[in-house]
Design a protein around this motif. Sequence first.
Motif, PDB file in Angstrom:
ATOM      1  N   ALA A 189       0.989  -1.222   0.351  1.00  0.00           N
ATOM      2  CA  ALA A 189       0.225   0.056   0.065  1.00  0.00           C
ATOM      3  C   ALA A 189       0.718   0.597   0.299  1.00  0.00           C
ATOM      4  N   LEU A 190       2.314   1.181   0.314  1.00  0.00           N
ATOM      5  CA  LEU A 190       2.810   2.235   0.908  1.00  0.00           C
ATOM      6  C   LEU A 190       3.308   2.662  -0.799  1.00  0.00           C
TER       7      LEU A 190
ATOM      8  N   ALA B 150       2.010   1.693  -3.490  1.00  0.00           N
ATOM      9  CA  ALA B 150       1.305   2.746  -4.620  1.00  0.00           C
ATOM     10  C   ALA B 150       1.331   4.027  -4.007  1.00  0.00           C
ATOM     11  N   ALA B 151       1.109   4.298  -3.131  1.00  0.00           N
ATOM     12  CA  ALA B 151       0.861   5.809  -2.498  1.00  0.00           C
ATOM     13  C   ALA B 151       1.641   5.814  -3.050  1.00  0.00           C
ATOM     14  N   VAL B 152       2.933   6.131  -2.986  1.00  0.00           N
ATOM     15  CA  VAL B 152       4.423   6.556  -3.087  1.00  0.00           C
ATOM     16  C   VAL B 152       3.602   6.656  -5.286  1.00  0.00           C
TER      17      VAL B 152
ATOM     18  N   VAL C 235       1.072   6.874  -6.391  1.00  0.00           N
ATOM     19  CA  VAL C 235      -0.191   7.794  -6.699  1.00  0.00           C
ATOM     20  C   VAL C 235       0.842   9.279  -6.847  1.00  0.00           C
ATOM     21  N   VAL C 236       1.613   9.346  -5.310  1.00  0.00           N
ATOM     22  CA  VAL C 236       2.029  11.186  -5.425  1.00  0.00           C
ATOM     23  C   VAL C 236       2.981  11.351  -6.790  1.00  0.00           C
TER      24      VAL C 236
ATOM     25  N   TRP D 144       2.788  10.430  -9.511  1.00  0.00           N
ATOM     26  CA  TRP D 144       1.897  10.503 -11.185  1.00  0.00           C
ATOM     27  C   TRP D 144       1.204  11.572 -10.919  1.00  0.00           C
TER      28      TRP D 144
ATOM     29  N   GLY E 238       4.553   2.380  -8.659  1.00  0.00           N
ATOM     30  CA  GLY E 238       3.834   2.145  -7.705  1.00  0.00           C
ATOM     31  C   GLY E 238       2.272   1.661  -8.125  1.00  0.00           C
TER      32      GLY E 238
ATOM     33  N   LEU F 239       0.652  -1.319  -6.071  1.00  0.00           N
ATOM     34  CA  LEU F 239      -0.240  -1.913  -6.347  1.00  0.00           C
ATOM     35  C   LEU F 239      -1.391  -3.474  -6.528  1.00  0.00           C
TER      36      LEU F 239
ATOM     37  N   LEU G 124      -0.564  -5.324  -4.214  1.00  0.00           N
ATOM     38  CA  LEU G 124      -1.834  -5.128  -3.019  1.00  0.00           C
ATOM     39  C   LEU G 124      -2.608  -6.046  -3.030  1.00  0.00           C
TER      40      LEU G 124
END
Length: 408
Positions: A31-32, A34-36, A38-39, A41, A383, A387, A390
Amino acid sequence: MSENTSAAKPASAPTAKFGGKGLTIGIVVAALVAAVGVVLWGIQLTGGLVQTGMRNFDSWGLYITSFMFLVGLSAGGLIISSVPRAFGMKGFGGISKVAVWTSICCTVLAIAFVVIDLGHPLRLWELFAYSNLGSPLMWDIIVLSAYLILSIVYLWATIRFEGGKGSEKSLRVISVVALVCAILVHSVTAWIFGLLPGHEFWYTALLAPWFVTSALVCGVSLVLVVVIVLRHVGYMQLDQQNIVKMVKMLGVFIMVDLYFFGCDLLTAGFPGGSGAETVAMLVFGPLAPFFWIEIIGCLVAALVCFVPKLRTNPLIVIAAVLAIVGIFCKRVQLLVGGFQIPNLDYANAMSPYTVTDWSAGMLGAYQGMVYWPTPLEFGVTMGVFGLGVLMLLLGLKFLPLKPNEQSH
């Protein structure tokens, strides 16, 4: 004889226990990541695609390469899951639901890379509002969307059937449709490239068979890795003979894929052929590392698949990973190689928006492999794969993917 005897013995019960703290940590880490992604992106959305290594000369890059690769992973997983049910054959020990879930995860990631490569998610509306149904790009969007829906329906129908709520006949019908759609989605993806005569490396009728065989190679490899790991951690029990069957099948797929590749290389590189420059670029030029990693890695993987004494689980996992890496390198060769030798002369106009290495002048800008991903592209790509991990872990934790009596 000894191989058959040992293969017939059921695998001992796993000593490890699936789930718990380790699974939770894996979910949090994925999840971390994937979150990175998204940032990063978001940073790409604010600054535009000029922050990537893509330019007019190489208008597709790591994102579309990953898209092609993931479509292959998803199609291969669905094919080996649906073939036994579609033809009434003995399966692989109840791995169907896990294989379909990996297929769904890969399909979601493939669609994500298409959205990222568009430059802005709102352009999805333009894609459908101003679509050209005569374009292979639109065919691929339609087939890929239908493929994802069908994969979800197939998983739902399989879970219902194994829970005693569905009929075997209806599940078999869905299996046949899923098999056809899995082959079709990869063929349509191949036609996006194969129907473009302006690119030397893409314009070949062999591209669709290439894509299908490559999908089978990396799809089976991914399922092998996932199943062996899940058996090791105690998620499922599986006879070694089912692993061996998939390994043998993987070896055949690898050799067929290499055969198609060899046919195309021989035809293009034969003295007097029009593709000699392309073959030289692969074998000796800037794409040679990707070419030799694919060839050597796939041959080593095939050796493990065909030699009984080498079919230990650690070597099987290594062989499967080598096959996956080899197919990814093949995608790099196809996409980047197709841009390097266009059939039209290069334009004289040069700016930061046309070529990557624009500051080196005309000679430097058009010499060697022009495209290479920027750190931003690598970060966004990681990222997206985060995902995928995840989704896979959440599915294993919350969905009824474990095999039961009906699974066999």
